[in-house]
Every structure is written in C-alpha cells, then in structure tokens.
Design an enzyme around this catalytic site. Sequence first.
Site: not given
Length: 380
Positions: A121, A148, A364
């Site tokens: 992505e 994450c 993020c």
Amino acid sequence: MRSQRRGSVSAAAVASEILVKSRNCYHAGMTQPNLFGLERAPLEGVLRELGEPTYRARQVYAWLYGKRARSFAEMTNLARDLRRRLDEAWDLRWPQVQERSLSYDGTRKYLFRLEDGATIESVYIPEESRRTICISTQAGCPLKCAFCLTGIAGYQRNLKTWEILGQVAAVMEEGPREPLPWNVVVMGMGEPLLNYEATVSALRVLMDPEGFAVAPKKLTLSTVGILPALEKLMHEPVRPNLAISLHAPNQALRRALMPIEEKYGLSDVMAAALRYPIPRGGLVTFEYVLLRGVNDAPAQARELVRLLGGHRVKVNLIPLNPARDIPFTAPAPEAVDAFCRILANAHITVSVRRPRGQDILAACGQLHLKRAELAPPAHP
Ligand code: SAH
C-alpha cells in the site's frame, strides 16, 4: 501503440497478442524484463548492447523517470526503429493499482497487487501547501513492533527498485496537476534499511534532478535504526532526511515495544542518528508514538528531555492510530498536550502528527489491513 510497427498485422491479432501478454504478466509471471527501475549505468549497458551511444541512455532515463512515459512509443526523440527494438526486448510497467480508497479528509490509499500476488500500500496525503506520498519498501514487515499492524500481519518479501519507484509514479500520475512541491516519505509498510540496495537505488532516482526531481530535503526515510545500513546511508553521496522510530525514553521500555531494540540498542542508534548529515543543515527527527498509560506520562516526557536535550533534533509525537488487534489505546488529548509542552519548554522542537486517512486504515501503522479490523474510536 504496438500496432504502429506491425503495419500488415490485423488489429484483432494485435489485440489478442496484448491480451495474452497481459495474462502472462499477471498470471504466469512470464514477462519481459522491466526497463522501469534501472538506474543510469545499467540503462547505458542496455543501450550499448543495442548499438546506441551513451547519450541515448540519458534520453531514455528522462522519459522513464522525468516524464514518466507509459510506453516506448511515447519516446518520440528516439528513432522509431530503436523504440521497436526496445519494445521487443523490454517491458515498461509500474505495479498495478488494484484498489483506491478515499478518506473523508482527502487522503487516498492505493493497494497495489504485485506480480507474485503480494500486496502493498501507498498513501497520498494532500495538504494546503504541499502533497505527500508515503511509500512501502517491503511487503509486510518482519520487525513486529507491538503497536504496528503491518508487523502483526506478517512479512512477505523485499520490494524491488521498480516496485518502490512505481508507487511514486502511479500516485503522482493521479495527483492534481497544481505546481505544489511533492514530499515523499518512506514510512509505509516495511523497514527500508532491511531492503537497502533496492531502497537506496529508488531514492537516487527520486532525488535525481533528471529523474523524479524530488528535493532531498523533501524526502524522509523512517527507520528503527538498522545500524550497519544506517552507517552506509550516511556515506551515500545524496541522502534523504532521517527519522528514527524511538517510541520510548529508555532501553527497557523500547525493548518491550520493539523487539529490534535487542539487536540495535537505543544508545547506539541515537549516537548514529546524531552523526547523520541531514540535507541542508536540517534536524534529525525522532518519532515517538504515544500509547496511553505506557509511554505518555509527564515523567516519561522529562526522561525524553534528558535523553535528547542539548542535541540538534526534533521530535514528532504520533498519537497511536488504534486498531482492533493492537493491544494499546490512543492517548488522551490532554496527555498529548502535556507531553508536547514539556518538550517545548525544554526548547526541543516538537510537532504532533495529525492522523490522516484513519477511516480508510491509511494512517501510520494501519497499512495492510481490512476495514473490519478498525477499532471503535477511542474518544467518541
Ligand atoms: N519501519 C520504519 C518505517 C515505517 S512506520 C520505522 O519503523 O520507522 C512509520 C512510523 O509509524 C514509525 O515511526 C512507526 O513506528 C509508526 N507507527 C507504527 N504503527 C503505528 C500506529 N499504530 N500508530 C501510530 N504510529 C505508528
């Protein structure tokens, strides 16, 4: 375009050949080598083999990266016969955009399907005075930082130079034509310094005035600090800005959040980062994701001041972008303010990253996931 050189061949035959070729491209992996992604020296080699002088390579380079041509036919300052011979032996392709998602805030996320089925992505972030492209350097990520999602989703492989550059080309192609400067941030999926050669090769072409012409000060690479690669990067003739994923004010907490800390420890990473020659005398950035009740207390802000104070650095605070599988919560807005103020009062340059594209999982640490996995908002 291909039919131009096949005067006597019927349009239907050409169409079916293209169809077969595109099937091969995406399903059997039987493609011609891709010219897109080659740097100057290998490009010169290709043209030399075709019996062409060196300056031809420079012309092709400008078409590939400066003008971002989609076919050899467009390269009109090359002889027709050379275009034909290039087309016979080489492909010119970018990664295929499989899906685009548009956020309410204008952020656009691109899902690319690569030729082996891996997906990556990229994110396009429009702002008033600039626009930013966030690119990936690996399919997935092997680092497994606790907060994450990219890491949680696993790791597939390193990207090739053309797959990295192609993200920028494809996103720029669809960006508005206004004369706003482009920023490129290497902050998408993956750890760029674990894919050093391909990443740095892509960065060279991005920063080359005859390539994508992105100014070095407008290009930022974010890393956890893979030390041998960071040392190498410092000695490259042209370097991007550097952002270091710090996320904790001490080694013990950093280790709990980031397994890589065991291999490349905080003090060594800091020492290396402080030696990094930032373009045009800029400051190295330390990124600090704020996790509620974990690393967002005033005492931890003061510890961060003791770690960074007196150095020429800036801090970018990133309130956690939450998701269902992430075992942390976003910080309270007051905690973000208080943390920020402590740093600012200690004369450390600090900014808070505004989340962009959270609703489409483009912020993020949210890349590579499906919508259903988004957690309910932490602060309704
Ligand atoms: N691997 C590189 C680059 C990719 S991540 C690195 O770690 O620096 C870009 C930034 O987003 C990093 O600072 C990363 O730690 C941060 N990040 C990861 N997950 C996040 C999340 N859920 N919320 C906010 N920031 C996150």
